[in-house]
Design a protein around this motif. Structure first.
Motif, PDB file in Angstrom:
ATOM      1  N   VAL A  14       3.401  -6.813  -8.867  1.00 19.39           N
ATOM      2  CA  VAL A  14       2.139  -6.192  -9.286  1.00 19.39           C
ATOM      3  C   VAL A  14       2.185  -5.958 -10.791  1.00 19.39           C
ATOM      4  O   VAL A  14       3.248  -6.025 -11.422  1.00 19.39           O
ATOM      5  N   SER A  15       1.035  -5.663 -11.372  1.00 17.34           N
ATOM      6  CA  SER A  15       0.988  -5.371 -12.805  1.00 17.34           C
ATOM      7  C   SER A  15       1.555  -3.975 -13.071  1.00 17.34           C
ATOM      8  O   SER A  15       1.485  -3.089 -12.212  1.00 17.34           O
ATOM      9  N   TRP A  46      -0.783   2.004  -5.215  1.00 16.74           N
ATOM     10  CA  TRP A  46      -1.832   2.923  -5.649  1.00 16.74           C
ATOM     11  C   TRP A  46      -1.289   4.320  -5.938  1.00 16.74           C
ATOM     12  O   TRP A  46      -1.826   5.026  -6.805  1.00 16.74           O
ATOM     13  N   SER A  90      -4.809 -11.325  -8.998  1.00 17.32           N
ATOM     14  CA  SER A  90      -6.226 -11.160  -9.291  1.00 17.32           C
ATOM     15  C   SER A  90      -6.399 -10.098 -10.378  1.00 17.32           C
ATOM     16  O   SER A  90      -5.427  -9.526 -10.879  1.00 17.32           O
ATOM     17  N   ASN A  91      -7.644  -9.787 -10.714  1.00 19.97           N
ATOM     18  CA  ASN A  91      -7.909  -8.857 -11.819  1.00 19.97           C
ATOM     19  C   ASN A  91      -7.435  -7.435 -11.552  1.00 19.97           C
ATOM     20  O   ASN A  91      -7.228  -6.669 -12.499  1.00 19.97           O
ATOM     21  N   ASP A  92      -7.267  -7.053 -10.278  1.00 13.83           N
ATOM     22  CA  ASP A  92      -6.822  -5.677 -10.000  1.00 13.83           C
ATOM     23  C   ASP A  92      -5.322  -5.504 -10.157  1.00 13.83           C
ATOM     24  O   ASP A  92      -4.791  -4.391 -10.049  1.00 13.83           O
ATOM     25  N   GLY A  93      -4.589  -6.596 -10.403  1.00 16.44           N
ATOM     26  CA  GLY A  93      -3.153  -6.500 -10.636  1.00 16.44           C
ATOM     27  C   GLY A  93      -2.329  -6.269  -9.391  1.00 16.44           C
ATOM     28  O   GLY A  93      -1.120  -6.037  -9.490  1.00 16.44           O
ATOM     29  N   VAL A  94      -2.955  -6.345  -8.220  1.00 21.60           N
ATOM     30  CA  VAL A  94      -2.256  -6.094  -6.952  1.00 21.60           C
ATOM     31  C   VAL A  94      -2.450  -7.259  -5.983  1.00 21.60           C
ATOM     32  O   VAL A  94      -1.480  -7.796  -5.442  1.00 21.60           O
ATOM     33  N   HIS A  95      -3.688  -7.613  -5.747  1.00 21.93           N
ATOM     34  CA  HIS A  95      -3.971  -8.708  -4.817  1.00 21.93           C
ATOM     35  C   HIS A  95      -3.753 -10.057  -5.491  1.00 21.93           C
ATOM     36  O   HIS A  95      -3.654 -10.155  -6.724  1.00 21.93           O
ATOM     37  N   ASN A 104       0.806  -1.221   0.000  1.00 21.33           N
ATOM     38  CA  ASN A 104       0.000   0.000   0.000  1.00 21.33           C
ATOM     39  C   ASN A 104       0.842   1.275   0.000  1.00 21.33           C
ATOM     40  O   ASN A 104       0.303   2.364  -0.228  1.00 21.33           O
ATOM     41  N   ASN A 124      -4.669 -14.173  -6.326  1.00 22.94           N
ATOM     42  CA  ASN A 124      -5.818 -15.042  -6.560  1.00 22.94           C
ATOM     43  C   ASN A 124      -5.693 -16.304  -5.701  1.00 22.94           C
ATOM     44  O   ASN A 124      -4.800 -16.403  -4.848  1.00 22.94           O
ATOM     45  N   LYS A 133       1.852  -0.216 -14.003  1.00 23.79           N
ATOM     46  CA  LYS A 133       0.941   0.927 -14.049  1.00 23.79           C
ATOM     47  C   LYS A 133       1.676   2.138 -13.484  1.00 23.79           C
ATOM     48  O   LYS A 133       2.329   2.040 -12.445  1.00 23.79           O
TER      49      LYS A 133
END
Length: 346
Positions: free
Chosen positions: A260-261, A222, A316-321, A218, A323, A263
């Motif tokens: 992370v993805s 973000w 997951s889909n948010d690229g941070v958390h 965090n 799956n 961005k």
């Protein structure tokens, strides 16, 4: 008069040509990137007759950049070495085999530095387990929303109880799941500073033997306006706070944060704006701090989540958390880390 004009023109042309000739400038010396070496810090593996032997690459080799490839080859074909995704390995051999055997190792880090080394595998008569199974393992899962998620705790619980251990998860947070212990200290959205503020109270209230710490996502994922060394310095201060507030003999299972993805979330004045790159830089700082602290005798064990997790598979889909698969890997990485702590205590 014509002769004077002609000579003047020739002089002007000569001056012009002299000014436009390329000037030889000495080549500046090229600055080569300083490559990070791999250092062998131990050379003997101790096994027991008829028993498998688990070990982690960082128990025997040190590199401040990630180790990306490891190959082991035994001179005795009955001895097999199996690799796991987080830098852990398992050796097995026939029931009756004892003695000393050489294992060749080829280690490569992310700087493409390769080390050829040898390990001596000593197989002795069966010895006492590293940690008494009647010892209660008091563990505090400490971190953000990925620690708040019950799935890695369930995985860690099941792996340790399958080994015969008694566990007690501790913390101020409570979340029911498929395991009988609902306690933990994972808080969604929390940053490093937030855990620093409550670390002393947590340690004095719950007195964990093992702190499974993963935090920093965090601070980066973000938005960020600090460099990796600045964020990691705050993490280092948190490690000090935990150790200074804990009972002697407390271990920190210190995790790198998951990849992370890509961005761009860095502030406009930051040289690096891509969060994926910043996570890599932050984790490199974390590994370096852990290595230095281990050298100084701190009871800190690297749980390398970044090395074990593939962003193409485990996010997951948010690229941070993470799956489902990613959370299972997270629990396994902590399991391997705590087993390395058992061996330090042996």
């Amino acid at each position: 008069m014509f002769k004077y004009i002609l000579m003047s023109c020739i002089s002007i042309c000569f001056i012009f040509m002299s000014c436009t000739q390329p000037i030889d400038v000495p080549n500046e010396p090229s600055v080569e990137k300083s490559l990070i070496p791999i250092i062998q810090i131990a050379d003997t593996l101790k096994g027991s007759k008829g028993q498998i032997k688990d070990f982690h690459i960082l128990d025997y080799f040190d590199s401040k950049t990630p180790i990306v490839n490891t190959e082991f080859f035994s001179e005795v074909h009955q001895i097999t070495v199996v690799s796991y995704s987080d830098g852990s390995f398992r050796i097995s051999q026939p029931e009756e085999l004892t003695g000393e055997f050489k294992i060749q190792a080829t280690i490569t880090n992310s700087d493409n530095v390769t080390l050829e080394a040898k390990l001596m595998y000593k197989i002795e008569e069966h010895s006492v387990p590293a940690t008494p199974l009647d010892q209660l393992l008091v563990i505090m899962p400490l971190g953000d929303s990925m620690t708040n998620d019950s799935r890695p705790r369930v995985k860690l619980w099941n792996l340790l109880t399958d080994d015969g251990h008694d566990l007690d998860f501790v913390g101020n947070q409570y979340q029911t799941s498929s395991i009988p212990d609902a306690d933990h200290e994972g808080v969604g959205g929390i940053k490093i500073e937030g855990i620093i503020d409550k670390a002393e109270s947590l340690m004095q209230t719950h007195s964990p033997k093992y702190v499974a710490l993963m935090v920093g996502t965090n601070d980066i994922a973000w938005y960020f306006d600090e460099t990796a060394p600045e964020i990691a310095s705050r993490w280092d201060a948190l490690i000090d706070r935990i150790f200074n507030s804990s009972e002697p003999g407390t271990y920190i299972l210190a995790a790198t944060i998951p990849p992370v993805s890509p961005k761009n979330v860095g502030s406009s004045d930051m040289t690096i704006k891509d969060r994926a790159v910043m996570v890599q830089r932050y984790n490199a700082e974390i590994r370096s701090i852990i290595s230095d602290r281990k050298t100084n005798g701190d009871l800190i064990i690297l749980a390398d989540m970044e090395a074990a997790l593939d962003p193409a598979i485990h996010l997951s889909n948010d690229g941070v958390h993470l799956n489902e698969m990613g959370y299972s890997v997270m629990g396994t990485v902590y399991y391997n880390a705590i087993n390395r702590a058992f061996k330090v205590d042996q």
